[in-house]
Design a protein around this motif. Sequence first.
Motif, mmCIF file in Angstrom:
data_model
loop_
_atom_site.group_PDB
_atom_site.id
_atom_site.type_symbol
_atom_site.label_atom_id
_atom_site.label_comp_id
_atom_site.label_asym_id
_atom_site.label_seq_id
_atom_site.Cartn_x
_atom_site.Cartn_y
_atom_site.Cartn_z
ATOM 1 N N ASP A 133 0.807 -1.223 0.000
ATOM 2 C CA ASP A 133 0.000 0.000 0.000
ATOM 3 C C ASP A 133 0.839 1.272 0.000
ATOM 4 O O ASP A 133 0.321 2.360 0.253
ATOM 5 C CB ASP A 133 -0.969 0.008 1.188
ATOM 6 C CG ASP A 133 -0.246 -0.009 2.540
ATOM 7 O OD1 ASP A 133 1.001 0.093 2.569
ATOM 8 O OD2 ASP A 133 -0.949 -0.108 3.580
ATOM 9 N N LEU A 134 2.139 1.152 -0.291
ATOM 10 C CA LEU A 134 2.994 2.337 -0.319
ATOM 11 C C LEU A 134 2.750 3.141 -1.602
ATOM 12 O O LEU A 134 2.419 2.578 -2.651
ATOM 13 C CB LEU A 134 4.458 1.914 -0.238
ATOM 14 C CG LEU A 134 4.876 1.292 1.100
ATOM 15 C CD1 LEU A 134 6.275 0.701 1.013
ATOM 16 C CD2 LEU A 134 4.792 2.319 2.224
ATOM 17 N N PRO A 135 2.922 4.473 -1.539
ATOM 18 C CA PRO A 135 2.676 5.314 -2.713
ATOM 19 C C PRO A 135 3.683 5.048 -3.828
ATOM 20 O O PRO A 135 4.766 4.501 -3.614
ATOM 21 C CB PRO A 135 2.838 6.742 -2.167
ATOM 22 C CG PRO A 135 2.729 6.615 -0.688
ATOM 23 C CD PRO A 135 3.242 5.259 -0.338
ATOM 24 N N ARG A 192 8.749 -1.631 -9.515
ATOM 25 C CA ARG A 192 8.896 -0.448 -10.375
ATOM 26 C C ARG A 192 7.866 0.621 -10.026
ATOM 27 O O ARG A 192 8.132 1.810 -10.157
ATOM 28 C CB ARG A 192 8.788 -0.859 -11.842
ATOM 29 C CG ARG A 192 9.940 -1.734 -12.309
ATOM 30 C CD ARG A 192 9.937 -1.919 -13.818
ATOM 31 N NE ARG A 192 11.022 -2.799 -14.229
ATOM 32 C CZ ARG A 192 10.899 -4.092 -14.479
ATOM 33 N NH1 ARG A 192 9.707 -4.664 -14.361
ATOM 34 N NH2 ARG A 192 11.927 -4.822 -14.821
ATOM 35 N N ARG A 193 6.701 0.202 -9.558
ATOM 36 C CA ARG A 193 5.699 1.188 -9.154
ATOM 37 C C ARG A 193 6.131 1.969 -7.929
ATOM 38 O O ARG A 193 6.021 3.201 -7.875
ATOM 39 C CB ARG A 193 4.354 0.497 -8.872
ATOM 40 C CG ARG A 193 3.256 1.500 -8.483
ATOM 41 C CD ARG A 193 1.977 0.813 -8.024
ATOM 42 N NE ARG A 193 2.109 0.181 -6.709
ATOM 43 C CZ ARG A 193 2.040 0.842 -5.556
ATOM 44 N NH1 ARG A 193 1.880 2.172 -5.523
ATOM 45 N NH2 ARG A 193 2.152 0.193 -4.402
ATOM 46 N N VAL A 194 6.629 1.269 -6.904
ATOM 47 C CA VAL A 194 6.920 1.934 -5.637
ATOM 48 C C VAL A 194 8.319 2.533 -5.577
ATOM 49 O O VAL A 194 8.605 3.360 -4.705
ATOM 50 C CB VAL A 194 6.732 0.972 -4.442
ATOM 51 C CG1 VAL A 194 5.306 0.442 -4.406
ATOM 52 C CG2 VAL A 194 7.746 -0.165 -4.462
ATOM 53 N N ALA A 195 9.205 2.133 -6.492
ATOM 54 C CA ALA A 195 10.615 2.531 -6.390
ATOM 55 C C ALA A 195 10.815 4.023 -6.611
ATOM 56 O O ALA A 195 10.339 4.597 -7.597
ATOM 57 C CB ALA A 195 11.452 1.750 -7.394
ATOM 58 N N ALA A 196 11.527 4.643 -5.696
ATOM 59 C CA ALA A 196 11.984 6.019 -5.882
ATOM 60 C C ALA A 196 13.179 6.014 -6.828
ATOM 61 O O ALA A 196 13.735 4.957 -7.173
ATOM 62 C CB ALA A 196 12.365 6.623 -4.538
ATOM 63 N N ASP A 197 13.597 7.187 -7.235
ATOM 64 C CA ASP A 197 14.751 7.288 -8.128
ATOM 65 C C ASP A 197 15.975 6.648 -7.481
ATOM 66 O O ASP A 197 16.324 6.978 -6.346
ATOM 67 C CB ASP A 197 15.024 8.768 -8.424
ATOM 68 C CG ASP A 197 16.128 8.951 -9.454
ATOM 69 O OD1 ASP A 197 16.172 8.177 -10.420
ATOM 70 O OD2 ASP A 197 16.958 9.861 -9.255
ATOM 71 N N HIS A 240 6.640 5.559 -6.295
ATOM 72 C CA HIS A 240 7.957 6.206 -6.272
ATOM 73 C C HIS A 240 8.333 6.731 -4.884
ATOM 74 O O HIS A 240 8.843 7.842 -4.739
ATOM 75 C CB HIS A 240 7.995 7.343 -7.294
ATOM 76 C CG HIS A 240 7.458 6.942 -8.638
ATOM 77 N ND1 HIS A 240 7.931 5.844 -9.331
ATOM 78 C CD2 HIS A 240 6.464 7.470 -9.404
ATOM 79 C CE1 HIS A 240 7.267 5.725 -10.472
ATOM 80 N NE2 HIS A 240 6.367 6.696 -10.531
ATOM 81 N N SER A 241 8.095 5.896 -3.855
ATOM 82 C CA SER A 241 8.332 6.336 -2.477
ATOM 83 C C SER A 241 9.349 5.485 -1.729
ATOM 84 O O SER A 241 9.704 5.826 -0.594
ATOM 85 C CB SER A 241 7.011 6.298 -1.701
ATOM 86 O OG SER A 241 6.527 4.963 -1.606
ATOM 87 N N VAL A 242 9.850 4.420 -2.339
ATOM 88 C CA VAL A 242 10.646 3.432 -1.611
ATOM 89 C C VAL A 242 12.104 3.464 -2.079
ATOM 90 O O VAL A 242 12.378 3.432 -3.284
ATOM 91 C CB VAL A 242 10.055 2.019 -1.792
ATOM 92 C CG1 VAL A 242 10.872 0.993 -1.014
ATOM 93 C CG2 VAL A 242 8.602 1.983 -1.344
ATOM 94 N N ASN A 243 13.013 3.500 -1.132
ATOM 95 C CA ASN A 243 14.450 3.537 -1.436
ATOM 96 C C ASN A 243 15.088 2.156 -1.465
ATOM 97 O O ASN A 243 16.121 1.968 -2.108
ATOM 98 C CB ASN A 243 15.190 4.389 -0.403
ATOM 99 C CG ASN A 243 14.559 5.738 -0.201
ATOM 100 O OD1 ASN A 243 14.078 6.058 0.882
ATOM 101 N ND2 ASN A 243 14.518 6.560 -1.252
#
Length: 248
Positions: free
Chosen positions: A92-94, A120-125, A96-99
């Motif tokens: 349930d994380l937004p 790929r959905r949750v991954a931050a840059d 591009h929010s996960v490092n």
Amino acid sequence: MSKEIHKRFDRLADGYARYRPVCPPELVQQIAMACSRHTQAWEPGCGSGQITHMLAEHFQHVLATDPAASAIERAPQCDGVRFAVGDASHCDLPNHSVNLIVSAQAAHWFDMQTFATEVRRVAADGAVVAVWCYDRPRVTDAIDEVVDHFYFEVLRGCWDDGRRHIDTRYSDLVFPFDERQVESPNYTATWSIDDMLGYLGTWSAGDTFYEQTGRRAVAEIEAQLRLVWGMGVQEVQWPTAMRLGVVS
């Protein structure tokens, strides 16, 4: 992960919490150092939180998920950590929010293509993905022979298909990320014979063996293992292998 595997790990949750070996802290530290930011981590397949508290030492927030509700119930609470029932296909994380997305001794049960889509959905840059496994325990030649007989002969036909990725130490695991070469320290422990028997009893194939025969699988090798173990404790090592990559 199939529903049958979910059920197995629900039944094995107590043994996992008590008998699984402890991850070397330097392994988690090495992964954390590969991340440029340390705001949010996601740990699918967290079990009862064997490495979750280590992640919390490096990240402000950790979401730890597992499909086995019994495992989540046994996870010790930790500042900065949120435990939830769920599998590796969704969290349930937004966007591009996960490092860091990280999983220990669980990715061989994932549908890796579905997992990769969610990553790929949750991954931050610049987010890092790290999955690792540990193989059969190694102690002495005589003890290893009994453990291998248990693994290959007693439990023959009882392993679910995903276990084959452990045999290849994740070398054949689908891993569609920009991979980096890393060394992973082996898991180690100083154990008694009862520790080892408890650990062997957590192997998922033992649950299948019990369903098929009505007998505890470890009982098939307990007398011989006690004989070759001897008195006191032994140094145990689990050969460990990691796949680490950056989400591009």
